[in-house]
Motif scaffolding. Structure first.
Motif, short mmCIF file in Angstrom:
data_model
loop_
_atom_site.label_atom_id
_atom_site.label_comp_id
_atom_site.label_asym_id
_atom_site.label_seq_id
_atom_site.Cartn_x
_atom_site.Cartn_y
_atom_site.Cartn_z
N TRP A 442 26.79 9.65 13.93
CA TRP A 442 28.46 9.18 13.42
C TRP A 442 29.53 8.66 13.32
N GLN A 443 29.68 7.73 12.52
CA GLN A 443 30.61 6.44 12.90
C GLN A 443 31.96 6.70 12.50
N PRO A 445 35.79 6.58 11.13
CA PRO A 445 35.99 6.12 9.57
C PRO A 445 37.30 4.79 9.31
N ARG A 446 36.91 3.70 8.61
CA ARG A 446 38.00 3.08 9.09
C ARG A 446 39.19 2.99 7.64
N SER A 500 34.25 4.57 19.45
CA SER A 500 34.24 3.99 18.13
C SER A 500 33.56 2.92 18.14
#
Length: 540
Positions: A442-443, A445-446, A500
């Protein structure tokens, strides 16, 4: 205010911090009502610029009259960081402040020793003897944490090493130490009780040895938890051990799930706020995994045919390795959720450190309370272990930092990890991997291209603003330095960036004021590749 010191004083480079029970309070000559328990700091330099005054030595049980400045207890509201306000609430503290020593303030007055807190007085006396310079500072700090529960005695850089190698739980009063000490005491008491009939103590036959061993071990565990400060982790362990001892005392075969759930219910009955703490979930899941998988057959040693004591030793070592692997796998998703990192060196480090610290260092450190040469031996055993942990922490992948996943993904990953640990067919356990991978990949969101996001961190007085775009991240200022032991970088910004796995590109410092640069060193240590933009000279 007038009152007394009710707990062991926390020693800091610039003074003291201590719990103070308010008996009377006055404001401008009028009696006022204050919270009963407050948390005070007494530092060498006063807050209003008066000449520095060295704070007097403070001991538990002493009554003082002090001029103080107080504020309501609160902490920062940043996500994922240490919840200071929750910690104060659990301790029953409703206000914090400091002792005023300005030119117009009255001199603090010691009114005498009340003698009402002898245990806390003894804890501080033991800590003072440990930290008197006879042992290396790093070793003495760990021993003070193991004996009297003073985690502040351990240097912050040492804590970073312990977290990177996954052994931070061993370097303080953990449930493992309390449980092991109670088990050792119970076994020793059981052996003595069995021999009592030979010594003519026939009255001892009225109580079965298993009962005496179980309740005696629990009593020793309670005594250790009390002497170490009765911290929340120690309390949880005492209540869990009490439930298990009570159920076994009834001489019935209780299902493992029932024992586990009842222990958890009792812990939450005494401390409902434990649900909001990472330590509760880590210890509770670990105990559950051990209970669910501990009844398997001995490990088969294929290709190895030792006999006698060597075979028993190899079987025990293989079982320890198996259990440590299960615990490491089951707790990895929770470590990712709470701390944003997974210690790959933790399996090897814990395999050595758990028996070394729990079975050797901790008992010797406690023995040193009555026989001080034992501290020298405990320090001699602890020093090479700390050197080995420092070496492990330098490995390229000793600790992997990943983005903290949302709690549903972390819960799914934990369930998958526990499934992989269960004594079930391998074809079933493989399915647990499907639950682990979403949390690992999981990353956060940007912002979309052409947009930006501003995150203003709550650092108190000062600035710390995180600017994020689709492909870059800039941190504007790094917040203040709170004390010689604490700053906004370590307490706020590092957890904020870790949650994050933020790839920080630029750290911009507006000017040299410590309210804006106090946390910069911690941020640069976490992200050494970041570009630094500032007006500071290169030698700052």
């Amino acid at each position: 205010v007038q009152g007394q010191v009710v707990a062991m004083v926390q020693q800091q480079d610039s003074g003291w911090r201590f719990r103070f029970e308010v008996e009377d309070a006055w404001l401008e000559g009028r009696a006022v009502q204050l919270p009963r328990h407050v948390y005070l700091g007494w530092y060498g330099a006063s807050a209003d610029g008066a000449p520095e005054r060295t704070p007097q030595q403070v001991w538990p049980g002493e009554r003082w009259r002090l001029r103080v400045r107080l504020k309501a207890a609160h902490g920062h509201v940043n996500p994922r960081g240490f919840d200071y306000e929750l910690w104060l609430w659990e301790q029953g503290i409703r206000a914090t402040g400091y002792v005023r020593q300005g030119a117009s303030d009255p001199q603090p007055q010691r009114l005498g020793q009340s003698g009402r807190h002898p245990l806390e007085w003894m804890r501080q006396r033991v800590r003072a003897e440990l930290l008197d310079g006879r042992l290396p500072e790093a070793v003495a700090g760990v021993l003070a944490a193991l004996v009297v529960g003073d985690q502040a005695a351990i240097d912050r850089s040492a804590w970073d090493v312990f977290r990177a190698t996954g052994v931070a739980h061993l370097m303080s009063i953990s449930g493992l130490h309390v449980t092991l000490l109670g088990a050792l005491a119970g076994r020793a008491l059981g052996m003595l009780w069995r021999c009592s009939a030979r010594w003519g103590w026939h009255w001892a036959l009225h109580w079965p040895t298993p009962w005496v061993a179980a309740w005696g071990g629990w009593t020793v565990a309670c005594a250790y938890a009390l002497f170490s400060g009765w911290g929340v982790p120690a309390q949880r362990t005492v209540w869990m051990l009490g439930v298990v001892t009570l159920l076994r005392w009834r001489v019935r075969h209780w299902p493992v799930a029932l024992v586990w759930s009842m222990a958890g219910a009792v812990v939450l009955l005494f401390d409902p706020w434990a649900l909001l703490q990472a330590g509760f979930w880590l210890s509770f899941v670990a105990v559950g995994v051990l209970l669910a998988t501990g009844a398997r057959a001995p490990v088969a040693l294929s290709g190895v045919h030792p006999t006698g004591a060597w075979r028993a030793l190899l079987v025990r070592a293989a079982g320890l390795l198996r259990e440590q692997w299960r615990i490491s796998l089951a707790l990895a998703p929770l470590g990712l959720l709470f701390f944003g990192q997974v210690s790959l060196a933790g399996l090897l480090a814990n395999l050595v450190a758990i028996p070394w610290v729990s079975a050797l260092v901790t008992p010797l450190a406690l023995l040193g309370v009555g026989w001080s040469p034992a501290w020298t031996l405990a320090g001699a055993l602890l020093a090479p272990l700390m050197d080995a942990l420092h070496w492990l922490a330098t490995w390229p992948l000793a600790s992997v930092h990943l983005a903290m996943p949302p709690w549903p993904l972390a819960a799914l990953a934990t369930a998958g990890a526990v499934l992989c640990c269960m004594p079930w067919p391998r074809a079933w356990r493989v399915w647990g991997l499907l639950g682990i991978w979403p949390a690992m990949l999981w990353q956060a969101p940007r912002p979309p291209p052409g947009a930006f996001e501003l995150l203003v961190a709550d650092v108190g007085q000062g600035n710390a603003v995180l600017l994020r775009t689709a492909s870059h991240t800039l941190l504007y200022d790094a917040g203040p330095r709170y004390s010689p032991e604490s700053d906004a970088g370590h307490r706020v910004l590092v957890p904020l960036l870790a949650q994050s796995d933020e790839p920080l590109d630029v750290l911009m410092l507006s000017h040299r004021d410590t309210d804006h640069t106090g946390g910069a060193a911690a941020v640069l240590a976490m992200r050494p590749q970041v570009r630094l933009w500032s007006s500071l000279e290169a030698t700052h």
